[in-house]
Design an enzyme around this catalytic site. Structure first.
Site, PDB file in Angstrom:
ATOM      1  N   GLY A  27       0.876  -1.228   0.118  1.00 30.53           N
ATOM      2  CA  GLY A  27      -0.147  -0.030  -0.169  1.00 30.53           C
ATOM      3  C   GLY A  27       0.828   1.365  -0.090  1.00 30.53           C
ATOM      4  N   ASP A  28       1.842   1.290   0.729  1.00 25.95           N
ATOM      5  CA  ASP A  28       2.784   2.337   0.619  1.00 25.95           C
ATOM      6  C   ASP A  28       3.605   2.698  -0.574  1.00 25.95           C
ATOM      7  OD1 ASP A  28       2.266   2.384   3.717  1.00 25.95           O
ATOM      8  OD2 ASP A  28       4.153   0.940   3.888  1.00 25.95           O
TER       9      ASP A  28
END
Length: 307
Positions: free
Chosen positions: A250-251
């Site tokens: 996600g990052d």
């Protein structure tokens, strides 16, 4: 310059244990120790893609020094603030037991040290970006993200918030350029169950009505959806590949989106770059390299790719 903020960095101790058994002595057969924290992950992937950035946050003790050292080995430039007491946390991640983690608490951040970070943020210039990512220690008020954004409002700073609960919702009034909930976090906000890409679209639009400029929603193996500030809706299934390590995917999506947007100022390109970066990290032992991201991006650009 893009600045990322990680209030509670960690050393991530990632282990594989065959036939894990409760109540018994289990031995690892594979180990990794990586610098952890959502903002640090964003910094690593931005750097891999050639986007100049600097990591901010708080470190303490021998673990803090190790986090800074290992982050530097990944090319991260940093301006971490060192605390006088305590140690930065260690997070244990059991790789063979999906989703199983034991995360440390982290050190206490005093008011004077928090003020140091605020003063660093006050020095940002028009055109700079600020990524506020992840959880905060219990010693920090949950209003900290919104307070930082309030100080930067009207200064031409591109703000990104990748957080959950009050941290995210309180920040919406200051119109963050980008937020990136996943489908479950989005569902929790509105107390609904969201399964498909089509399900998330109306709720992403509701977050826009609450203040977000662009809303990027990740759905793991189902891909992602972007509702952009111009009313455009971009969606795509996830690229095919073998899941190796979901930590940081996600990052990486946030970093890929930012890199894509900063290069072309075009939302569909940014969306595909975000999805490519998130997928590339998920398919790799470590966070994605530029080559891995571009390989997936070009595959998605193909007219034969089903979107």
């Amino acid at each position: 310059m893009i600045y990322t903020v990680t209030f509670n960095p960690s050393l991530d101790y990632i282990v594989s244990v065959e036939n894990f058994t409760l109540g018994k002595t289990n031995r690892t057969h594979r180990e990794q120790i990586l610098p952890g924290g959502k903002g640090i992950n964003v910094s690593i992937v931005l750097g891999n893609m050639g986007i100049e950035n600097r990591a901010l946050g708080f470190l303490a003790g021998f673990t803090g020094r190790e986090i800074e050292k290992r982050a530097a080995e990944f090319g991260v430039q940093s301006e971490f603030i060192y605390l006088k007491e305590g140690n930065s946390r260690i997070n244990l991640k059991l790789k063979d037991i999906e989703g199983t983690e034991i995360n440390g608490m982290g050190p206490v951040i005093s008011g004077d040290k928090l003020q140091e970070l605020i003063e660093k943020a006050d020095r940002l210039q028009p055109g700079d970006g600020l990524v506020l990512a992840g959880s905060i220690p219990v010693s920090i008020p949950t209003s900290v993200y919104s307070e930082l954004m309030a100080r930067l409002a009207g200064k031409g700073i591109l703000c990104v918030v990748d957080a959950t609960g009050e941290l995210l919702q309180d920040a919406l009034q200051y119109r963050p350029f980008l937020i990136k909930p996943n489908q479950y976090e989005l569902g929790e906000i509105f107390q609904v169950s969201l399964v498909s890409r089509e399900d998330v679209i109306p709720y992403a639009k509701k977050l826009q009505q609450m203040g977000a400029v662009n809303v990027l929603v990740s759905l793991a193996g189902q891909g992602a959806v972007l509702v952009d500030e111009n009313g455009g809706v971009h969606e795509s299934p996830a690229p095919k590949g073998t899941l190796v390590n979901a930590v940081g995917a996600g990052d990486s999506m946030v970093a890929g989106f930012l890199a894509g947007y900063l290069k072309k100022k075009e939302y569909h390109h940014a969306f595909l770059m975000g999805l490519a970066a998130g997928s590339a990290s998920a398919f790799s032992e470590n966070l994605a390299t530029a080559k891995e991201i571009w390989d997936i991006y070009h595959r998605m650009e193909s007219p034969f790719y089903a979107r």
